[in-house]
Design a protein around this motif. Structure first.
Motif, PDB file in Angstrom:
ATOM      1  N   LEU A  95       0.822  -1.206   0.000  1.00  0.00           N
ATOM      2  CA  LEU A  95       0.000   0.000   0.000  1.00  0.00           C
ATOM      3  C   LEU A  95       0.861   1.263   0.000  1.00  0.00           C
ATOM      4  O   LEU A  95       0.519   2.244  -0.645  1.00  0.00           O
ATOM      5  N   PHE A  96       1.970   1.222   0.712  1.00  0.00           N
ATOM      6  CA  PHE A  96       2.845   2.404   0.787  1.00  0.00           C
ATOM      7  C   PHE A  96       3.758   2.458  -0.439  1.00  0.00           C
ATOM      8  O   PHE A  96       4.942   2.128  -0.375  1.00  0.00           O
ATOM      9  N   ILE A  97       3.182   2.883  -1.548  1.00  0.00           N
ATOM     10  CA  ILE A  97       3.904   2.902  -2.823  1.00  0.00           C
ATOM     11  C   ILE A  97       4.376   4.323  -3.097  1.00  0.00           C
ATOM     12  O   ILE A  97       3.572   5.248  -3.222  1.00  0.00           O
ATOM     13  N   ASP A  98       5.685   4.503  -3.203  1.00  0.00           N
ATOM     14  CA  ASP A  98       6.259   5.842  -3.364  1.00  0.00           C
ATOM     15  C   ASP A  98       6.254   6.330  -4.807  1.00  0.00           C
ATOM     16  O   ASP A  98       6.187   7.534  -5.052  1.00  0.00           O
ATOM     17  N   ASN A  99       6.362   5.411  -5.751  1.00  0.00           N
ATOM     18  CA  ASN A  99       6.559   5.838  -7.142  1.00  0.00           C
ATOM     19  C   ASN A  99       5.301   5.749  -8.004  1.00  0.00           C
ATOM     20  O   ASN A  99       5.371   5.736  -9.222  1.00  0.00           O
ATOM     21  N   ILE A 100       4.149   5.661  -7.389  1.00  0.00           N
ATOM     22  CA  ILE A 100       2.880   5.705  -8.114  1.00  0.00           C
ATOM     23  C   ILE A 100       2.086   6.909  -7.616  1.00  0.00           C
ATOM     24  O   ILE A 100       1.784   7.013  -6.424  1.00  0.00           O
ATOM     25  N   ASP A 101       1.786   7.815  -8.542  1.00  0.00           N
ATOM     26  CA  ASP A 101       1.080   9.043  -8.198  1.00  0.00           C
ATOM     27  C   ASP A 101      -0.426   8.845  -8.362  1.00  0.00           C
ATOM     28  O   ASP A 101      -0.882   8.249  -9.338  1.00  0.00           O
ATOM     29  N   ILE A 102      -1.177   9.349  -7.394  1.00  0.00           N
ATOM     30  CA  ILE A 102      -2.629   9.159  -7.415  1.00  0.00           C
ATOM     31  C   ILE A 102      -3.270   9.837  -8.621  1.00  0.00           C
ATOM     32  O   ILE A 102      -4.059   9.229  -9.359  1.00  0.00           O
ATOM     33  N   PHE A 103      -2.913  11.102  -8.866  1.00  0.00           N
ATOM     34  CA  PHE A 103      -3.592  11.887  -9.890  1.00  0.00           C
ATOM     35  C   PHE A 103      -3.106  11.580 -11.301  1.00  0.00           C
ATOM     36  O   PHE A 103      -3.884  11.600 -12.256  1.00  0.00           O
ATOM     37  N   ASN A 104      -1.813  11.282 -11.437  1.00  0.00           N
ATOM     38  CA  ASN A 104      -1.254  11.082 -12.774  1.00  0.00           C
ATOM     39  C   ASN A 104      -1.147   9.615 -13.196  1.00  0.00           C
ATOM     40  O   ASN A 104      -0.968   9.327 -14.383  1.00  0.00           O
ATOM     41  N   ASP A 105      -1.224   8.708 -12.229  1.00  0.00           N
ATOM     42  CA  ASP A 105      -1.100   7.277 -12.537  1.00  0.00           C
ATOM     43  C   ASP A 105      -2.392   6.504 -12.253  1.00  0.00           C
ATOM     44  O   ASP A 105      -2.971   5.876 -13.145  1.00  0.00           O
ATOM     45  N   LEU A 106      -2.847   6.544 -10.995  1.00  0.00           N
ATOM     46  CA  LEU A 106      -3.969   5.701 -10.595  1.00  0.00           C
ATOM     47  C   LEU A 106      -5.295   6.128 -11.232  1.00  0.00           C
ATOM     48  O   LEU A 106      -5.997   5.310 -11.830  1.00  0.00           O
ATOM     49  N   LEU A 107      -5.651   7.384 -11.090  1.00  0.00           N
ATOM     50  CA  LEU A 107      -6.961   7.821 -11.583  1.00  0.00           C
ATOM     51  C   LEU A 107      -7.114   7.651 -13.092  1.00  0.00           C
ATOM     52  O   LEU A 107      -8.136   7.127 -13.556  1.00  0.00           O
ATOM     53  N   PRO A 108      -6.131   8.054 -13.914  1.00  0.00           N
ATOM     54  CA  PRO A 108      -6.287   7.844 -15.363  1.00  0.00           C
ATOM     55  C   PRO A 108      -6.329   6.372 -15.749  1.00  0.00           C
ATOM     56  O   PRO A 108      -7.055   5.980 -16.662  1.00  0.00           O
ATOM     57  N   ALA A 109      -5.536   5.549 -15.057  1.00  0.00           N
ATOM     58  CA  ALA A 109      -5.430   4.137 -15.446  1.00  0.00           C
ATOM     59  C   ALA A 109      -6.617   3.300 -14.999  1.00  0.00           C
ATOM     60  O   ALA A 109      -7.033   2.381 -15.705  1.00  0.00           O
ATOM     61  N   PHE A 110      -7.196   3.619 -13.846  1.00  0.00           N
ATOM     62  CA  PHE A 110      -8.179   2.703 -13.263  1.00  0.00           C
ATOM     63  C   PHE A 110      -9.559   3.301 -13.021  1.00  0.00           C
ATOM     64  O   PHE A 110     -10.489   2.565 -12.684  1.00  0.00           O
ATOM     65  N   VAL A 111      -9.702   4.618 -13.173  1.00  0.00           N
ATOM     66  CA  VAL A 111     -11.013   5.223 -12.974  1.00  0.00           C
ATOM     67  C   VAL A 111     -11.550   5.787 -14.272  1.00  0.00           C
ATOM     68  O   VAL A 111     -12.611   5.381 -14.756  1.00  0.00           O
ATOM     69  N   ASN A 112     -10.817   6.730 -14.883  1.00  0.00           N
ATOM     70  CA  ASN A 112     -11.266   7.351 -16.124  1.00  0.00           C
ATOM     71  C   ASN A 112     -10.052   7.937 -16.832  1.00  0.00           C
ATOM     72  O   ASN A 112      -9.320   8.751 -16.256  1.00  0.00           O
ATOM     73  N   ALA A 113      -9.839   7.540 -18.099  1.00  0.00           N
ATOM     74  CA  ALA A 113      -8.666   7.997 -18.851  1.00  0.00           C
ATOM     75  C   ALA A 113      -8.640   9.510 -19.020  1.00  0.00           C
ATOM     76  O   ALA A 113      -7.573  10.104 -19.217  1.00  0.00           O
ATOM     77  N   GLU A 114      -9.793  10.150 -18.923  1.00  0.00           N
ATOM     78  CA  GLU A 114      -9.853  11.594 -19.123  1.00  0.00           C
ATOM     79  C   GLU A 114      -9.166  12.374 -18.004  1.00  0.00           C
ATOM     80  O   GLU A 114      -8.918  13.571 -18.149  1.00  0.00           O
ATOM     81  N   PHE A 115      -8.868  11.700 -16.886  1.00  0.00           N
ATOM     82  CA  PHE A 115      -8.105  12.368 -15.835  1.00  0.00           C
ATOM     83  C   PHE A 115      -6.735  12.823 -16.358  1.00  0.00           C
ATOM     84  O   PHE A 115      -6.192  13.827 -15.910  1.00  0.00           O
ATOM     85  N   SER A 116      -6.181  12.081 -17.315  1.00  0.00           N
ATOM     86  CA  SER A 116      -4.866  12.435 -17.862  1.00  0.00           C
ATOM     87  C   SER A 116      -4.933  13.690 -18.714  1.00  0.00           C
ATOM     88  O   SER A 116      -3.909  14.333 -18.980  1.00  0.00           O
ATOM     89  N   MET A 117      -6.128  14.086 -19.157  1.00  0.00           N
ATOM     90  CA  MET A 117      -6.290  15.271 -19.989  1.00  0.00           C
ATOM     91  C   MET A 117      -6.471  16.537 -19.154  1.00  0.00           C
ATOM     92  O   MET A 117      -6.519  17.643 -19.687  1.00  0.00           O
ATOM     93  N   LYS A 118      -6.599  16.350 -17.839  1.00  0.00           N
ATOM     94  CA  LYS A 118      -6.778  17.488 -16.943  1.00  0.00           C
ATOM     95  C   LYS A 118      -5.716  17.434 -15.860  1.00  0.00           C
ATOM     96  O   LYS A 118      -5.956  16.942 -14.757  1.00  0.00           O
ATOM     97  N   PRO A 119      -4.505  17.864 -16.178  1.00  0.00           N
ATOM     98  CA  PRO A 119      -3.387  17.763 -15.241  1.00  0.00           C
ATOM     99  C   PRO A 119      -3.685  18.459 -13.919  1.00  0.00           C
ATOM    100  O   PRO A 119      -4.360  19.487 -13.870  1.00  0.00           O
ATOM    101  N   VAL A 120      -3.144  17.874 -12.855  1.00  0.00           N
ATOM    102  CA  VAL A 120      -3.300  18.432 -11.514  1.00  0.00           C
ATOM    103  C   VAL A 120      -1.977  19.035 -11.081  1.00  0.00           C
ATOM    104  O   VAL A 120      -0.918  18.423 -11.254  1.00  0.00           O
ATOM    105  N   ASN A 121      -2.016  20.248 -10.566  1.00  0.00           N
ATOM    106  CA  ASN A 121      -0.796  20.869 -10.065  1.00  0.00           C
ATOM    107  C   ASN A 121      -0.288  20.094  -8.854  1.00  0.00           C
ATOM    108  O   ASN A 121      -1.034  19.819  -7.917  1.00  0.00           O
ATOM    109  N   GLY A 122       0.996  19.770  -8.887  1.00  0.00           N
ATOM    110  CA  GLY A 122       1.578  19.028  -7.784  1.00  0.00           C
ATOM    111  C   GLY A 122       1.346  17.538  -7.922  1.00  0.00           C
ATOM    112  O   GLY A 122       0.619  17.073  -8.814  1.00  0.00           O
ATOM    113  N   LYS A 123       1.972  16.791  -7.050  1.00  0.00           N
ATOM    114  CA  LYS A 123       1.850  15.340  -7.059  1.00  0.00           C
ATOM    115  C   LYS A 123       1.597  14.830  -5.652  1.00  0.00           C
ATOM    116  O   LYS A 123       1.920  15.480  -4.670  1.00  0.00           O
TER     117      LYS A 123
END
Length: 443
Positions: A95-123
């Motif tokens: 669970l304690f994964i350092d190199n996987i980002d919630i906004f740039n990795d998890l949400l686009p890959a497993f919830v909705n690909a369109e998250f990658s089209m709306k970048p989030v400031n910061g990680k």
């Protein structure tokens, strides 16, 4: 814990430390919606724990649940947050994964690909998110970890144990409430036809069976309470599902581990599967969370000359008692009865035989007791509006509603024979209540 060892380990706390922060109402709502999308939830005993904490603020409280799903971690944290309780939760390396980002990795890959089209400031890494939500990391295997100055340090088995002991002392000294998962399971030779030898596995039970609570977490608790001079109370917790969120994914995780897949790939598949299950629309399952009564750890009789022996002996006894109390709270779901009606090989059986076996189990449950305190099994999920156990036909119907559907083809009917298509999944539900049905054997 001696001061010398504690002071030596304290500079390493940042490697595993929690950073409990309050969350926004919106974040809480999103998690509540995900839970409601997945489970109808029943919670028993928490109000008594809240009252106990209000009356006893100058003690530490540790919760000891069984561990069947990563949802345990999420659901417990949510329940405590909803009830205004500050409770810290142990989390493993998966669970304690350092190199996987919630906004740039998890949400686009497993919830909705369109998250990658709306970048989030910061990680924000998964590890950072968990830490700020009150989780602390448990290190189970030797590894290299990065220090604050960028240097790396090798953590071996001796350092893992010392760090865990020191951090447990820290939690109890601060009079915290915290969750640790003391269960372990043994996967026997030949399990799922891919495990070659007996393996003792800590953490989640992939087979639905937990072979006990390991005494070491209790030993660290008792030792910390003794040296910190802070009263410690233990609460047994039973978490039960119908179905377990990732029951169909365990076999894939075992295959990946067997093929020496990279840890990052394994962790991402595990976490991604769980996220998708929470987010997809489907028929809600059943979730039961039951809390036992707080039990004070008595350290008054311990003497310095035989301290280690006394603590270890007390820990073993406490682990056994807590495990039995946890098992006795396990509710029986319709699927537990249905899959228990098969033999261990899950050979196909006729409709008439299935109904006869289910009726035998129903009769058995009416008078069954478990453990040295002769506690009755929890039959809440089997009762109809008249407080009678539902019929064999209804037990089969309810099982099929969750385990014989398009996305979950675990069992089915072939002509007039009941068959099991996924023996690994069926085994889990048979094992969840095996301790109640030990006297019932089918060849």
């Amino acid at each position: 814990m001696k001061d010398q060892l504690y002071n030596k380990m304290k500079p390493l706390f940042h490697l595993i430390d929690h950073d409990y922060q309050e969350i926004s109402p919106l974040e809480l709502l999103v998690i509540q919606l995900a839970r409601g999308n997945s489970y109808n939830t029943r919670i028993i005993g928490l109000e008594a724990i809240k009252k106990f904490r209000e009356d006893n603020p100058d003690c530490a409280v540790t919760f000891k649940p069984n561990h069947l799903s990563e949802a345990d971690f999420i659901m417990l944290s949510l329940v405590f947050r909803e009830n205004g309780m500050r409770v810290l939760t142990e989390g493993g390396s998966n669970l304690f994964i350092d190199n996987i980002d919630i906004f740039n990795d998890l949400l686009p890959a497993f919830v909705n690909a369109e998250f990658s089209m709306k970048p989030v400031n910061g990680k924000m890494s998964v590890a950072e998110y968990l830490s700020t939500r009150g989780s602390f990391k448990i290190v189970r295997e030797p590894c290299k970890m990065e220090l604050e100055d960028g240097k790396t340090i090798k953590i071996g088995n001796k350092e893992i144990l010392s760090l865990s002991r020191a951090y447990r002392y820290h939690l109890i000294k601060q009079k915290e409430m915290y969750v640790t998962f003391p269960g372990y399971s043994v996967m026997n030779k030949g399990m799922f036809n891919i495990v070659e030898s007996d393996v003792v596995k800590t953490g989640r039970s992939y087979t639905g069976k937990t072979d006990g609570f390991h005494h070491l977490p209790f030993q660290m608790d008792i030792e910390a309470s003794y040296y910190a001079g802070v009263p410690l109370y233990i609460v047994d917790v039973n978490i039960a599902y119908e179905p377990v969120l990732e029951d169909m994914n365990f076999l894939e995780l075992i295959k990946m581990a067997k093929s020496d897949s990279g840890q990052d790939d394994l962790y991402k598949k595990d976490l991604g599967y769980i996220i998708k299950q929470f987010c997809k629309g489907k028929t809600s399952g059943e979730l039961s969370i039951k809390f036992g009564e707080p039990y004070m750890v008595n350290t008054s009789s311990f003497k310095e000359d035989i301290l280690n022996i006394k603590i270890k002996k007390s820990a073993k006894k406490l682990a056994e008692e807590t495990f039995e109390k946890m098992l006795s709270m396990q509710p029986v779901f319709p699927a537990n009865i249905y899959f228990s009606a098969f033999n261990d090989s899950f050979n196909r059986i006729s409709i008439d035989t299935m109904k006869e076996r289910i009726d035998d189990i129903r009769d058995y449950l009416r008078k069954a007791t478990y453990g040295k305190y002769n506690r009755r099994p929890d039959l809440h999920y089997l009762f109809d509006y008249r407080n009678k156990i539902i019929t064999a036909d209804e037990i089969i119907n309810r099982t099929f509603q969750k385990f014989s559907i398009k996305e979950r083809q675990i069992t089915g009917l072939d002509d007039d024979m009941f068959v099991v298509y996924r023996k690994d999944v069926a085994t889990q539900y048979k094992n969840h209540t095996r301790h109640f049905f030990e006297e019932i054997k089918y060849e």
